[in-house]
Motif scaffolding. Structure first.
Motif, PDB file in Angstrom:
ATOM      1  N   LEU A  74       0.998  -0.993   0.138  1.00 62.56           N
ATOM      2  CA  LEU A  74      -0.102   0.399   0.193  1.00 62.56           C
ATOM      3  C   LEU A  74       1.390   1.291   0.062  1.00 62.56           C
ATOM      4  O   LEU A  74       0.622   2.438  -0.466  1.00 62.56           O
ATOM      5  CB  LEU A  74      -1.542  -0.027   1.053  1.00 62.56           C
ATOM      6  N   ALA A  78       0.228   3.923  -3.091  1.00 56.12           N
ATOM      7  CA  ALA A  78       0.147   5.161  -2.453  1.00 56.12           C
ATOM      8  C   ALA A  78       1.779   6.049  -3.576  1.00 56.12           C
ATOM      9  O   ALA A  78       0.944   7.440  -3.965  1.00 56.12           O
ATOM     10  CB  ALA A  78       0.275   6.040  -1.288  1.00 56.12           C
ATOM     11  N   CYS A 182      -5.498   4.056  -0.545  1.00 56.51           N
ATOM     12  CA  CYS A 182      -4.927   5.149  -0.908  1.00 56.51           C
ATOM     13  C   CYS A 182      -5.456   6.364  -0.891  1.00 56.51           C
ATOM     14  O   CYS A 182      -4.861   7.381  -0.893  1.00 56.51           O
ATOM     15  CB  CYS A 182      -3.406   4.670  -1.377  1.00 56.51           C
ATOM     16  N   LEU A 215       2.416   4.717   6.815  1.00 58.76           N
ATOM     17  CA  LEU A 215       1.659   5.107   5.834  1.00 58.76           C
ATOM     18  C   LEU A 215       0.781   5.410   5.766  1.00 58.76           C
ATOM     19  O   LEU A 215       0.274   6.598   5.041  1.00 58.76           O
ATOM     20  CB  LEU A 215       0.732   3.353   5.488  1.00 58.76           C
ATOM     21  N   LEU A 219      -0.229   9.528   3.575  1.00 60.94           N
ATOM     22  CA  LEU A 219      -1.755  10.033   3.489  1.00 60.94           C
ATOM     23  C   LEU A 219      -1.935  10.867   4.126  1.00 60.94           C
ATOM     24  O   LEU A 219      -3.451  11.449   3.994  1.00 60.94           O
ATOM     25  CB  LEU A 219      -2.593   8.762   3.650  1.00 60.94           C
TER      26      LEU A 219
END
Lengths: 804, 278
Positions: A74, A78, A182, A215, A219
């Motif tokens: 992930l 992204a 994402c 992550l 984000l």
């Protein structure tokens, strides 16, 4: 949690990985449902199709122990698809920091590996610094030695195809998850990640959580409503127990417990409370010495003085790893004289139950404090054992339940909610507070009379919780909050504050390092002030933003701040990134923050007195690249210690730091299936609390294991048959539950089946059954936290209770 | 009972199965409030983690599990089996001693002191709700009381109180309005029907679901109130009783009158003739 339960309703996308909130937090699950009512998406990532998966919009299957591959994929998705929150990443994380030339990663290993000591030389991972000691930075994020570029390079190996070959996830499902989650990199979207033991109980448990954090930082999801890194805590007050330092390696409020080389308070402070040369970094831990001194004053009272470094000498200094497994190992070797288990059931709850049960028999004495008999307290008459052969003296202390005593419970969201006793405890059952109070007084008397090793450490302890039969829990709470030991004057910016001796400290910012304050746990300072017991407040009104803050309901640490790192929810001028969910905003007219309690009162970065939002890091920014993780600055996928697959990401099969004992290798021919453990709604932990309640026993009366239809067919097993599951550690019998909710994994061309089971059962109580932890291993521990790898092991299964 | 009654203010459950996690909090709350015994169970009975095997004298409500695959995707579904507290209950209609009563508040309650254990209600109920006390020497039929003892005091039923999110409780019109608004707001999320709106003439328990009800295991029940099937005949009973009985009684009286008059005449003849003969 960085956020809290009610806040989940604000989320646009909830990723539940390594956790099962519908089954294990059924009441709090309503907040997830509230988010879904408003159009939010729930993603469940789990080896099985659970009750959470049944409610989720998206379900993705994952092979146990491959979470870093999943999350790494992930992260890569992204980065490659430009879905990161650019402003957040460049301003609020260490993405722009330059890493020194000596750091590298090659063929599964970081630099530099010391093969003799079996550790990394972590000095090689430092930032590249300029003359003044500040980290060099590239705001364009293009420098190949910048954290951002190193991160991108590291995770470029986690392409979707490779990831799905490792995790066994269907590729379409994976891409659906990636697109959905994402997509929360947009400033007006919030994504939250929920996790629990599926993530933590692994030899790379801490790195799993790091992957979640990386992550979320990419984000821009930390510090915003509906975002965060959110652990679903498993016992009702485990949050409280870790807050108050019940873990072996921490003191209350997560300060490190000193080791033998921390020879003085000054040495300890220099080691743990760093100075920062970054002017815009609040670096809150630089205040650590004030909290340490206040803690020592709480413990040794008048005896703790500046001249004796506040009795720092009396604190025990660790010389090793005193976590659960080493204790059980020592006990199993007969090197432990006695053990006290308060509400803890090693015979069922820890890995390798047979070793733990044997080991209990080598103690000279055992004290248990529980509501009922547990497998631990009756280990000496367990099936297959002759009590005459066991010499251990066992003392069973009946304990009061949570409704029979007064005090606070801290939930996953850090909210400490005060509770009153509804009924008197039955018979001679006593509260834990009463039990500990009596222990203390008796020990103190014995030390005074008989002396011993460093008796002053106990005899000089300040312990004043009233003279009544039951210690006054309010006095304990007030001491935890802290008060002034003498009349004190403090200059706070432009005001002069005056306090009298014995007055409650209103906030931790006012704790001092000169002995004028005491506080049992600085993060709870502010919970019980002259305004009363704030933890007992029950004002249901929400903040005008309607974001579920409820600032007048109970009290949360720190300082009743509901969302941690909330100054990352605004841009450098102090305007919320998402004006539709304004948790915090800077009013440039009044020069004040409005909304939640700001995380650090400093103005936004653009202001001359402004500061970065991640105040607990000395850099002031979030760490995509972590300096202090023993097994590497970036999470890297390795296979679980017992795995059916070869590592596809690198040549290094397992986390290099886990100590796999020499004589252990797992024979896949003997143990061809993946085993994993979990919990059900209807039972609680090791089962002592629920397996004697008829209405719960009626729902789940027997130990069972779940398996796929294909595995069942291949073994001639039908739903409801008795089966036997075996690992290197031991063997158990259970009912077989055959279901399509478990399916085999396709791993490197091979079909690998999976067997899952709850771990609630044991030989005590009215509903008895074999314990899943007879199967799990105590050999493989996470190098950072020492947590065992319960969630992924290898086993075999046969029909009919025969040994495999 | 053919006139249209207004049920809009009756206390009604709205059970939104898209929110139910199968936690069984409702099952345990019901046992606790009614102080029901726990049944002896082994492993699970049925799909998923279902227990006990069936509703009984000890179990007034049960969560049924479905664990199956649908178009290749897993479905793990849960629904609450309970007394539907029908608007026009069949049990009340067939009970020869009037042991069932549809209360004005909504719950269909049961008076054990009147019950003669004939079990007519068990046959009549289209949902299979009333259960017999097989274990007792003097057995009665038992079922969910709709927590009438709580509802009378302004409280909500124990199951509704324990449920974190799936069960709502309020007036029938409010619950219908809420159900319809959910169907309208999220048509992708729901099977487009409210079970209980029309079944058996309408019940006080309404369900929303993502999956088709019959696929889950709900029963297909006619929309006609069950009593209406027998009402056509039963309602004539008093009239028949009165007219037939009355007519027959009148004819009997007429017939016997003739005979009576003749006998009276004979007695008078005997008395008069007796006097002259001296």
């Amino acid at each position: 949690m960085t956020n809290h339960w009610n806040d989940l309703k604000n989320s646009d996308c909830i990723l539940a990985i390594g956790c099962n909130p519908a089954e294990n937090h059924p009441i709090s699950f309503k907040w997830i449902e509230a988010a879904m009512e408003k159009g939010g998406t729930l993603i469940a990532v789990d080896p099985r199709f659970t009750r959470t998966a049944s409610k989720a919009d998206i379900y993705a299957r994952i092979r146990p122990g491959t979470d870093i591959a999943f999350l790494g994929g992930l992260i890569n998705y992204a980065l490659q698809n430009n879905l990161v929150h650019k402003e957040y990443v460049s301003e609020y994380t260490n993405a722009s920091f330059i890493v020194n030339e000596q750091f590298g990663f090659k063929e599964g290993m970081f630099s530099d590996w010391d093969d003799r000591k079996k550790t990394y030389d972590m000095t090689k991972w430092r930032y590249a610094v300029d003359g003044s000691g500040k980290a060099q930075r590239d705001p364009t994020l293009k420098d190949p030695r910048s954290v951002y570029q190193l991160l991108k390079k590291h995770y470029s190996r986690y392409d979707v195809d490779t990831v799905c070959r490792v995790t066994g996830t269907n590729k379409d499902d994976y891409i659906t998850v990636a697109k959905a989650f994402c997509g929360t990199g947009r400033p007006d979207r919030a994504g939250t990640i929920l996790y629990a033991m599926g993530i933590t109980q692994s030899t790379h448990g801490v790195q799993n959580v790091r992957a979640v954090a990386v992550l979320q930082m990419l984000l821009g999801n930390i510090g915003i409503p509906g975002g965060g890194v959110n652990a679903l805590r498993g016992e009702s007050n485990v949050q409280g127990s870790t807050d108050y330092g019940l873990l072996f390696h921490t003191l209350p409020a997560y300060m490190a417990s000193p080791e033998y080389m921390d020879v003085s308070l000054a040495a300890y402070s220099a080691r743990y409370f760093p100075k920062s040369s970054e002017p815009k970094s609040t670096n809150w831990w630089q205040n650590g010495n004030k909290y340490m001194v206040s803690l020592l004053k709480a413990w040794w009272g008048e005896n703790a003085k500046a001249e004796n470094e506040f009795c720092y000498n009396y604190l025990p200094k660790r010389s090793g790893n005193y976590s659960y497994i080493p204790i059980i190992n020592k006990m199993a070797e007969g090197r432990l004289e006695g053990l006290v288990c308060m509400g803890m059931n090693p015979a069922v709850g820890g890995p390798n139950s047979l070793k733990a049960r044997e080991g209990l028999g080598k103690l000279k004495w055992l004290v248990t404090a529980d509501l009922w008999e547990t497998e631990t307290s009756i280990f000496w008459k367990r099936p297959g054992v002759n009590p005459k052969d066991i010499k251990t003296e066992v003392f069973m202390l009946p304990a009061a339940s949570s409704v029979e005593k007064e005090g606070s419970i801290s939930n996953s969201g850090r909210w400490a909610q005060w509770r009153y006793a509804a009924v008197e405890p039955p018979g001679e059952a006593k509260s834990d507070l009463w039990i500990l109070d009596r222990f203390h007084h008796r020990l103190k008397e014995l030390y005074k009379k008989e002396g011993g090793e460093l008796p002053e450490a106990i005899t000089k302890v300040a312990w004043d919780y009233g003279t009544g039969h039951e210690p006054d829990v309010h006095r304990v709470a007030k001491e935890i909050n802290g008060y002034f030991t003498r009349d004190t004057t403090i200059k706070d910016r432009d005001t002069v504050l005056e306090f009298k001796a014995g007055e409650q400290v209103p906030a931790f910012a006012l704790l001092q390092d000169d002995g004028s304050t005491l506080s049992g746990c600085w993060i709870y300072c502010g919970s019980y002030t002259k305004d009363g017991n704030l933890m007992a407040r029950r004002d249901p009104a929400d903040h005008p933003s309607g974001l579920g803050l409820h600032p007048g309901w109970a009290w949360c640490w720190p300082a009743n701040r509901r969302i941690l790192y909330n100054r990352a929810s605004v841009n450098k001028a102090g305007r919320p990134f998402n004006p539709n969910r304004p948790i915090l905003a800077w009013n440039s007219a009044t020069k004040k923050w409005e909304g939640d309690v700001p995380d650090g009162g400093a103005p936004p970065i653009d202001d001359e007195k402004g500061a970065y939002p991640f105040i607990m890091n000395f850099e002031g920014v979030g760490r995509l690249y972590a300096l202090n993780m023993k097994d590497g600055p970036f999470p890297e996928h390795y296979e679980p210690a017992e795995s059916p697959a070869k590592n596809l990401l690198s040549k290094v099969q397992n986390n290099p730091l886990i100590k796999i004992p020499q004589n252990i290798s797992v024979d896949m021919a003997k143990y061809p299936y993946i085993g994993t453990t979990y919990r059900v709604t209807e039972h609680w932990q090791a089962g002592a609390m629920t397996r004697s309640l008829p209405w719960l026993v009626e729902l789940v009366p027997d130990m069972f294991v779940e398996m796929s239809e294909t595995l069942a067919n291949s073994k001639g097993i039908k739903n409801g048959d008795r089966v036997r599951v075996t690992t290197r550690r031991g063997s158990i019998e259970a009912y077989a539950l055959v279901t399509t909710r478990l399916k085999p994994f396709l791993v490197q061309g091979k079909i690998i089946e999976e067997v899952g089971m709850p771990w609630h059962f044991g030989y005590s109580g009215s509903a008895k059954g074999d314990s899943a932890n007879v199967l799990t291993s105590d050999d493989y521990l996470s190098p950072n936290s020492s947590i065992p790898e319960y969630k992924a092991f290898l086993c075999n299964i046969e029909k009919g209770g025969n040994h495999a | 009972m053919t006139e249209k009654k207004d049920y809009s203010n009756q206390r009604t459950f709205l059970i939104d199965l898209t929110r139910c996690t199968g936690c069984r909090g409702c099952q345990v709350a019901c046992k606790q409030w009614n102080q029901l015994e726990a049944e002896k169970t082994t492993f699970f009975e049925g799909e998923g983690y279902q227990n006990p095997p069936a509703m009984s004298e000890h179990t007034f409500t049960k969560i049924k599990f479905r664990d199956y695959q649908r178009h290749g995707y897993n479905e793990f579904a849960f629904y609450k089996e309970m007394c539907m507290h029908c608007n026009d209950p069949a049990c009340a209609s067939v009970c020869p001693v009037g042991a069932f009563l549809k209360t004005p508040e909504g719950p269909v309650i049961y008076k054990p002191e009147r019950c003669i254990g004939c079990r007519f209600c068990m046959i009549a109920c289209p949902f299979g709700v009333p259960k017999y006390q097989w274990s007792k020497t003097f057995p009665f039929v038992v079922k969910c009381t709709g927590c009438y003892s709580r509802v009378k005091e302004g409280l909500i039923p124990a199951c509704a109180k324990a449920c974190p999110s799936a069960i709502s409780y309020g007036s029938r019109s409010d619950m219908i309005r809420e159900a319809k608004s959910r169907l309208q707001a999220r048509p992708d999320k729901y099977f487009n029907r409210v079970y209980g709106m029309e079944e058996a003439g309408g019940t006080s328990v309404l369900y929303l679901s993502e999956l088709p009800f019959l696929e889950l295991g709900f029963r297909k029940v006619t929309a006609r109130p069950l009593p209406s099937y027998t009402w056509a005949a039963l309602r004539l009973v008093p009239a028949v009783f009165l007219t037939m009985g009355g007519s027959l009684a009148f004819i009997s009286w007429l017939t016997h009158r003739k005979e009576r008059l003749r006998r009276e005449q004979e007695e008078r003849n005997v008395r008069e003739h007796g006097k002259e003969g001296q």
